[in-house]
Design a protein around this motif. Structure first.
Motif, PDB file in Angstrom:
ATOM      1  N   ILE A  18      -2.537   0.283  -6.603  1.00  0.00           N
ATOM      2  CA  ILE A  18      -2.607   0.040  -5.283  1.00  0.00           C
ATOM      3  C   ILE A  18      -2.471  -0.812  -4.397  1.00  0.00           C
ATOM      4  CG2 ILE A  18      -4.851   1.865  -6.055  1.00  0.00           C
ATOM      5  CD1 ILE A  18      -6.262  -0.500  -3.862  1.00  0.00           C
ATOM      6  N   GLN A  19      -1.912  -0.139  -3.216  1.00  0.00           N
ATOM      7  CA  GLN A  19      -1.357  -1.081  -1.799  1.00  0.00           C
ATOM      8  C   GLN A  19      -2.201  -2.468  -1.858  1.00  0.00           C
ATOM      9  OE1 GLN A  19      -4.914   0.362   1.817  1.00  0.00           O
ATOM     10  NE2 GLN A  19      -2.434   1.551   1.521  1.00  0.00           N
ATOM     11  N   GLY A  20      -1.128  -3.242  -1.208  1.00  0.00           N
ATOM     12  CA  GLY A  20      -1.328  -4.581  -1.737  1.00  0.00           C
ATOM     13  C   GLY A  20      -1.948  -5.103  -2.958  1.00  0.00           C
ATOM     14  N   MET A  21      -1.289  -4.720  -4.090  1.00  0.00           N
ATOM     15  CA  MET A  21      -1.691  -5.160  -4.945  1.00  0.00           C
ATOM     16  C   MET A  21       0.179  -4.903  -5.910  1.00  0.00           C
ATOM     17  SD  MET A  21      -4.007  -3.618  -7.386  1.00  0.00           S
ATOM     18  CE  MET A  21      -4.239  -3.856  -8.659  1.00  0.00           C
ATOM     19  N   ARG A  22       0.956  -5.813  -6.615  1.00  0.00           N
ATOM     20  CA  ARG A  22       2.411  -6.052  -7.248  1.00  0.00           C
ATOM     21  C   ARG A  22       2.504  -4.542  -7.155  1.00  0.00           C
ATOM     22  NH1 ARG A  22       5.982  -8.499 -11.243  1.00  0.00           N
ATOM     23  NH2 ARG A  22       3.962  -8.770 -13.044  1.00  0.00           N
ATOM     24  N   ASN A  23       4.127  -4.595  -7.550  1.00  0.00           N
ATOM     25  CA  ASN A  23       4.964  -2.769  -7.596  1.00  0.00           C
ATOM     26  C   ASN A  23       4.978  -3.252  -9.020  1.00  0.00           C
ATOM     27  OD1 ASN A  23       4.998  -1.689  -5.113  1.00  0.00           O
ATOM     28  ND2 ASN A  23       6.552  -1.676  -5.025  1.00  0.00           N
ATOM     29  N   CYS A  57       5.408   6.621  -0.331  1.00  0.00           N
ATOM     30  CA  CYS A  57       4.051   6.204  -1.002  1.00  0.00           C
ATOM     31  C   CYS A  57       3.412   4.992  -0.146  1.00  0.00           C
ATOM     32  CB  CYS A  57       4.109   6.513  -1.873  1.00  0.00           C
ATOM     33  SG  CYS A  57       2.379   6.012  -2.912  1.00  0.00           S
ATOM     34  N   VAL A  58       2.575   4.948   0.177  1.00  0.00           N
ATOM     35  CA  VAL A  58       1.628   3.911   1.033  1.00  0.00           C
ATOM     36  C   VAL A  58       0.659   3.107  -0.085  1.00  0.00           C
ATOM     37  CG1 VAL A  58       2.126   4.547   2.838  1.00  0.00           C
ATOM     38  CG2 VAL A  58       0.109   4.458   2.406  1.00  0.00           C
ATOM     39  N   ASP A  85       9.360   3.551  -5.023  1.00  0.00           N
ATOM     40  CA  ASP A  85      11.225   3.109  -4.165  1.00  0.00           C
ATOM     41  C   ASP A  85      11.488   4.184  -5.169  1.00  0.00           C
ATOM     42  OD1 ASP A  85       9.635   0.508  -4.318  1.00  0.00           O
ATOM     43  OD2 ASP A  85      11.653   0.198  -4.265  1.00  0.00           O
ATOM     44  N   VAL A  86      12.936   4.361  -4.396  1.00  0.00           N
ATOM     45  CA  VAL A  86      14.084   4.210  -5.337  1.00  0.00           C
ATOM     46  C   VAL A  86      14.423   3.648  -5.659  1.00  0.00           C
ATOM     47  CG1 VAL A  86      15.775   5.821  -5.662  1.00  0.00           C
ATOM     48  CG2 VAL A  86      14.356   6.853  -4.349  1.00  0.00           C
ATOM     49  N   ALA A  87      14.955   2.337  -5.548  1.00  0.00           N
ATOM     50  CA  ALA A  87      15.447   0.774  -5.522  1.00  0.00           C
ATOM     51  C   ALA A  87      14.405   0.401  -6.908  1.00  0.00           C
ATOM     52  CB  ALA A  87      15.739   0.495  -4.580  1.00  0.00           C
ATOM     53  N   THR A  88      13.600   0.543  -6.943  1.00  0.00           N
ATOM     54  CA  THR A  88      12.706  -0.150  -7.631  1.00  0.00           C
ATOM     55  C   THR A  88      12.786   1.154  -9.158  1.00  0.00           C
ATOM     56  OG1 THR A  88      11.500  -1.163  -6.865  1.00  0.00           O
ATOM     57  CG2 THR A  88      10.617  -0.325  -9.176  1.00  0.00           C
ATOM     58  N   ALA A  89      12.768   2.143  -8.982  1.00  0.00           N
ATOM     59  CA  ALA A  89      13.248   3.362 -10.073  1.00  0.00           C
ATOM     60  C   ALA A  89      14.112   3.299 -10.742  1.00  0.00           C
ATOM     61  CB  ALA A  89      12.578   4.303  -9.454  1.00  0.00           C
ATOM     62  N   ARG A  90      15.487   2.909  -9.396  1.00  0.00           N
ATOM     63  CA  ARG A  90      17.185   3.114 -10.079  1.00  0.00           C
ATOM     64  C   ARG A  90      16.992   1.723 -11.527  1.00  0.00           C
ATOM     65  NH1 ARG A  90      19.077   3.704  -4.944  1.00  0.00           N
ATOM     66  NH2 ARG A  90      19.673   5.731  -5.821  1.00  0.00           N
ATOM     67  N   TYR A  91      16.362   0.404 -10.877  1.00  0.00           N
ATOM     68  CA  TYR A  91      16.826  -0.983 -11.346  1.00  0.00           C
ATOM     69  C   TYR A  91      15.335  -0.227 -12.728  1.00  0.00           C
ATOM     70  CZ  TYR A  91      14.413  -5.327 -12.833  1.00  0.00           C
ATOM     71  OH  TYR A  91      14.735  -5.839 -14.302  1.00  0.00           O
ATOM     72  N   ALA A  92      14.614   0.243 -13.298  1.00  0.00           N
ATOM     73  CA  ALA A  92      13.871   0.621 -14.206  1.00  0.00           C
ATOM     74  C   ALA A  92      14.853   1.780 -15.300  1.00  0.00           C
ATOM     75  CB  ALA A  92      12.458   1.180 -13.916  1.00  0.00           C
ATOM     76  N   ILE A  93      15.663   2.490 -14.778  1.00  0.00           N
ATOM     77  CA  ILE A  93      16.763   2.957 -15.457  1.00  0.00           C
ATOM     78  C   ILE A  93      17.546   2.194 -15.875  1.00  0.00           C
ATOM     79  CG2 ILE A  93      17.459   5.271 -15.693  1.00  0.00           C
ATOM     80  CD1 ILE A  93      14.967   5.540 -16.159  1.00  0.00           C
ATOM     81  N   ASP A 124       7.958  -4.793 -17.116  1.00  0.00           N
ATOM     82  CA  ASP A 124       9.047  -4.751 -18.185  1.00  0.00           C
ATOM     83  C   ASP A 124       8.003  -5.250 -19.852  1.00  0.00           C
ATOM     84  OD1 ASP A 124      10.507  -6.078 -15.937  1.00  0.00           O
ATOM     85  OD2 ASP A 124       9.228  -8.273 -16.046  1.00  0.00           O
ATOM     86  N   PHE A 125       7.041  -4.935 -19.581  1.00  0.00           N
ATOM     87  CA  PHE A 125       6.292  -4.595 -20.790  1.00  0.00           C
ATOM     88  C   PHE A 125       6.593  -3.474 -21.418  1.00  0.00           C
ATOM     89  CE2 PHE A 125       2.523  -2.685 -23.139  1.00  0.00           C
ATOM     90  CZ  PHE A 125       2.530  -3.169 -23.559  1.00  0.00           C
TER      91      PHE A 125
END
Ligand SMILES: Cc1cc2nc3c(=O)[nH]c(=O)nc-3n(C[C@H](O)[C@H](O)[C@H](O)COP(=O)(O)O)c2cc1C
Ligand code: SF4
Length: 682
Positions: free
Chosen positions: A271-276, A345-346, A302-310, A281-282
């Motif tokens: 949830i919020q305050g925890m790492r994105n 999403c917060v 967020d889209v940037a992290t999703a984009r990185y995941a792909i 990696d796992f």
């Protein structure tokens, strides 16, 4: 064709997925009697229309009678679900979105006093801390019966035209077989790894025999329980390989962790305050080791992290599940080059925490989610441009401003403070809850782009508003803490807001009386405890912080249990008096029937009260006589989605409404919903 990694198609067997973004399975508890009726369908169709490639419907849809839902899950053991799922699937298909469903038997992760009152079953008698049923140890005839139930359910979904199914194996019956912590069976289904996986492979064989090899079947499973004595990453990798090599599985949807406790669940779904993206990696390690289709979701908001995941090749399909609850139109906005306008999403987790308390999943700052049949995600233009004056730039006032501006109205906002935010300015003081400020920032960005006029540092009086000659006025002035709750000594206490805003320094030995049960109490307790003080949190309720709910409580407890904090339930603070440098608190109990003395006293140096807010409503009452409706709301029209038409005062100059805490102490979602449902029809 775009070269955005997220927008590249993906081929899963015969199934063409139009991009790399999926919604992972999540039960929003919108079903009616276990059926995905109109509301359920509308929720998925809204997201399909906006371009998501795959929606994994349901969440933990129940395959057996002895897997009764704990939060209104779909009942796939009933034949009557087939036409409902067919309608949902057909409509999503019309918009180009693939549809699958997650099937499960909950095993011990349920209760015996739900549904048909059958005993919970599991491969051991071990109780699950979250749901608390003491399960029956599974027998051979249970195993045969449950395999048949799964197979029948898979066939129903095949018949409904779905593109595939996913079997749930984290915290549910399937992985209760896998884990040495929850499998104490002897014989073919207990003991070594082969035996513990036997149930899964027997089941997969049975499903394949019934639905053939073309229908897509995947597993959503934990690849590392992260529990002493549980399945570790090495076991997880070996299971992943075996699943692939079985030839019966088409994708791996990777989860890491365990969900048998609130704390474990919160680490799986941060949830919020925890790492994105803590488990990305796992998931990537499993993908590179197996070279097999991998799906994954866990706080990739967020889209940037999703984009990185792909782009990094860690996963093939990225889940943005809560992100789609907040903004169903993510894909459409990416395609249109409008990423900046995605409602963020917060991580407030209001959605998920609510379902564990028996409610439907609502997003803290998108009141249209789950209400697609009555609330628009895209606001239609008004037939006629009006001038709308809004007083107060907290979440409710800003939502009113945003919706009014989308309607095409001229909007003017007055705010007494120098910044927008209202109570969220206080909430976001906590570094852990700082993401909440995006609720305000997103609305400010939207309002500014649409030309809303803001007057900050302006305490609007009736004359200020009248001078604007508005057609409608929305009073969203919020409230102030109500600390006048004691028989005597009210002048000696401070409020949680005083502490959170740092306008009052914490004492060294503090009694915090929480009669509201919401975040403010625990947030203030954190500030006090972090200062090195001792704090006792007291509530007259039978459990503390009931409004904070399960997963939101986890980070608070992780902090507070490290500090000098105690919790007292079922006691009520009656009065406070001064004795030299100390305060003396007199404490009683609602359970006191006079037969014995429940009264206690505490010697402390500070008393903090959390008892909600009282509305700041002077302006509203000053404006009432000038309005056509005298402030009245026609609730039937409000609920039916009709414009407000009351005209009680022929001298009136404008419509007048008040929303949020300016009416009564509620929460952010309530304020935003008040604003949306009223202003969408102005
Ligand atoms: C309201 C809600 C209900 C959920 N129910 C399920 C469920 O039944 N089964 C499941 O595997 N995951 C469930 N999830 C977890 C999501 O699939 C996803 O893993 C989680 O929300 C993390 O992804 P996100 O950060 O993109 O939201 C649920 C999530 C939400 C918000
Ligand atoms: S309630 Fe919070 S976590 Fe859930 S979807 Fe909305 S913003 Fe995201």
């Amino acid at each position: 064709m775009s070269n955005d990694p997220l927008l590249q198609p993906y081929q899963l067997k015969h199934l063409h997925l139009r991009n790399r973004i999926m919604i992972t399975s999540h039960e929003p508890a919108y079903s009616e009697n276990g059926m995905p009726t109109e509301r359920y369908r509308a929720y998925h169709v809204e997201r399909a229309k906006a371009g998501v490639a795959l929606t994994m419907t349901a969440g933990s849809a129940a395959v057996s009678l002895d897997s009764p839902p704990v939060f209104d899950n779909l009942l796939v053991y009933k034949d009557e679900i087939v036409p409902w799922m067919k309608d949902l699937t057909d409509e999503c298909h019309e918009h180009g979105t693939a549809v699958m469903i997650q099937l499960t038997h909950l095993g011990r992760r349920t209760r015996w006093d739900k549904g048909e009152w059958l005993p919970a079953v599991s491969p051991s008698h071990r109780r699950e801390p979250s749901h608390k049923a003491f399960p029956k140890k599974i027998e051979d005839w249970d195993i045969d019966r449950i395999i048949k139930d799964y197979t029948d359910a898979a066939e129903r979904m095949y018949a409904a035209g779905l593109d595939g199914i996913e079997l749930q194996a984290y915290g549910h019956l399937m992985d209760q077989f896998w884990s040495p912590l929850t499998n104490t069976l002897e014989g073919p289904y207990g003991g070594d790894t082969d035996n513990r996986l036997r149930f899964t492979f027997d089941l997969l064989k049975s499903i394949r025999q019934r639905v053939g090899n073309e229908f897509i079947v995947g597993l959503r499973y934990t690849g590392d329980e992260m529990l002493p004595g549980g399945l570790n990453a090495e076991d997880g990798l070996s299971i992943s390989q075996r699943l692939k090599e079985s030839g019966m599985v088409d994708f791996l949807n990777v989860v890491r962790g365990h969900i048998d406790t609130d704390a474990g669940l919160t680490d799986v779904i941060p949830i919020q305050g925890m790492r994105n993206s803590p488990h990305l990696d796992f998931a990537g390690e499993i993908r590179s080791a197996t070279d097999f289709p991998v799906f994954h979701a866990a706080k990739i908001p967020d889209v940037a992290t999703a984009r990185y995941a792909i782009a990094s090749g860690k996963v093939d399909m990225v889940g943005m599940t809560r992100a789609h609850m907040t903004d169903p139109h993510i894909v459409r906005k990416i395609i249109a080059g409008q990423e900046d306008s995605i409602r963020p999403c917060v991580g407030a987790n209001y959605c998920l925490d609510r379902i564990y308390q028996g409610g439907a999943a609502f997003c803290i700052h998108n009141a249209a989610t789950g209400r697609e049949l009555s609330m628009p995600h895209t606001i239609p233009a008004a037939p006629q441009r009006k001038k709308i004056v809004i007083v107060g730039a907290g979440p409710g006032g800003l939502e009113a401003a945003r919706v009014a501006a989308e309607r095409g109205h001229e909007v003017v906002v007055f705010e007494a403070a120098s910044d927008a935010g209202g109570q969220i300015l206080l909430t976001s003081q906590s570094p852990r809850r700082h993401e909440m400020i995006s609720i305000i920032d997103w609305r400010m960005q939207q309002c500014e782009a649409m030309g809303v006029t803001f007057h900050f540092n302006t305490y609007a009086e009736a004359d200020t508003v009248l001078a604007e000659k508005p057609d409608a006025v929305i009073v969203a002035t919020g409230g102030l803490p109500d600390t006048e709750v004691l028989a005597s000594g009210n002048e000696l206490v401070v409020s949680t807001w005083d502490i959170i805003s740092r306008s009052v320094k914490p004492g060294s030995n503090v009694l915090l009386f929480d009669d509201a049960g919401d975040h403010a109490a625990l947030q203030a307790a954190e500030v006090i405890a972090n200062s090195g003080a001792r704090v006792e949190i007291m509530t007259p309720d039978r459990s503390f912080a009931p409004e904070v709910m399960a997963m939101n409580l986890v980070p608070y407890m992780r902090t507070l249990q490290q500090k000098d904090v105690t919790f007292t339930v079922t006691y009520r603070l009656h009065s406070v008096s001064r004795d030299g440098n100390e305060l003396v608190a007199t404490v009683g109990s609602d359970y006191d029937d006079g037969s014995r003395d429940f009264t206690q006293s505490r010697r402390i140096d500070q008393v903090v009260i959390n008892h909600g807010t009282l509305p700041l409503d002077d302006l509203y009452f000053d404006l009432k006589p000038h309005s056509v409706n005298e402030g009245e709301v026609n609730y039937s029209d409000l609920i039916d989605g009709q414009p407000q038409k009351l005209n009680k005062n022929s001298e009136g100059q404008f419509q007048l409404f008040r929303i949020g805490d300016a009416v009564s102490a509620r929460n952010t979602h309530a304020a935003i919903y008040d604003a949306l449902r009223l202003v969408k029809d102005l």
